[in-house]
Design a protein around this motif. Sequence first.
Motif, mmCIF file in Angstrom:
data_model
loop_
_atom_site.group_PDB
_atom_site.id
_atom_site.type_symbol
_atom_site.label_atom_id
_atom_site.label_comp_id
_atom_site.label_asym_id
_atom_site.label_seq_id
_atom_site.Cartn_x
_atom_site.Cartn_y
_atom_site.Cartn_z
ATOM 1 N N VAL A 74 17.242 37.545 32.849
ATOM 2 C CA VAL A 74 17.080 38.557 31.806
ATOM 3 C C VAL A 74 18.409 38.799 31.095
ATOM 4 C CG1 VAL A 74 16.594 41.008 31.395
ATOM 5 C CG2 VAL A 74 15.090 39.674 32.845
ATOM 6 N N SER A 75 19.485 38.875 31.858
ATOM 7 C CA SER A 75 20.806 39.070 31.269
ATOM 8 C C SER A 75 21.180 37.902 30.362
ATOM 9 C CB SER A 75 21.843 39.221 32.384
ATOM 10 O OG SER A 75 23.126 39.338 31.844
ATOM 11 N N SER A 76 20.891 36.689 30.780
ATOM 12 C CA SER A 76 21.182 35.512 29.946
ATOM 13 C C SER A 76 20.360 35.520 28.669
ATOM 14 C CB SER A 76 20.904 34.233 30.730
ATOM 15 O OG SER A 76 21.734 34.157 31.855
ATOM 16 N N ALA A 77 19.113 35.943 28.751
ATOM 17 C CA ALA A 77 18.265 36.019 27.560
ATOM 18 C C ALA A 77 18.797 37.056 26.573
ATOM 19 C CB ALA A 77 16.830 36.358 27.955
ATOM 20 N N ILE A 78 19.285 38.171 27.085
ATOM 21 C CA ILE A 78 19.854 39.206 26.219
ATOM 22 C C ILE A 78 21.118 38.692 25.537
ATOM 23 C CG2 ILE A 78 20.978 41.474 26.223
ATOM 24 C CD1 ILE A 78 18.949 42.291 28.402
ATOM 25 N N VAL A 79 21.961 37.986 26.282
ATOM 26 C CA VAL A 79 23.189 37.436 25.696
ATOM 27 C C VAL A 79 22.844 36.392 24.634
ATOM 28 C CG1 VAL A 79 25.211 36.004 26.195
ATOM 29 C CG2 VAL A 79 24.669 37.945 27.652
ATOM 30 N N ALA A 80 21.850 35.539 24.902
ATOM 31 C CA ALA A 80 21.445 34.522 23.929
ATOM 32 C C ALA A 80 20.885 35.162 22.661
ATOM 33 C CB ALA A 80 20.416 33.586 24.544
ATOM 34 N N ALA A 81 20.060 36.195 22.815
ATOM 35 C CA ALA A 81 19.502 36.892 21.652
ATOM 36 C C ALA A 81 20.601 37.580 20.849
ATOM 37 C CB ALA A 81 18.451 37.906 22.104
ATOM 38 N N THR A 82 21.558 38.177 21.540
ATOM 39 C CA THR A 82 22.667 38.833 20.862
ATOM 40 C C THR A 82 23.522 37.820 20.105
ATOM 41 O OG1 THR A 82 22.702 40.517 22.585
ATOM 42 C CG2 THR A 82 24.651 40.347 21.201
ATOM 43 N N THR A 83 23.780 36.681 20.708
ATOM 44 C CA THR A 83 24.546 35.629 20.040
ATOM 45 C C THR A 83 23.828 35.146 18.791
ATOM 46 O OG1 THR A 83 25.455 34.938 22.158
ATOM 47 C CG2 THR A 83 25.609 33.363 20.356
#
Length: 89
Positions: free
Chosen positions: A46-55
């Motif tokens: 979930v944390s990786s998905a949030i970072v990818a979406a933010t990027t």
Amino acid sequence: MNTTRQVGGAIGLAALATVAGSVTAHTAVHQPHVTLTAGYRSAFTVSSAIVAATTLLVLLLTRRPGTRTTTAPTRPAFGPRTPRTSQIG
């Protein structure tokens, strides 16, 4: 800025701990030997998905140098002072 960062980090950590705890609780019934690992894995996913979406949002929403267009105003913000306008202001 500092307060926003602190509160955002606390909320993010609470959300990821909730995800990890929820997955851990549901996995404990079926596979007790991988319970904690499954919870942490889902929280990191979930944390990786949030970072990818933010990027992706940063790349799409920020302006690149050289793409800025400058336009001249169509009329001046303050016109010439006339006897009538000098009485108003």
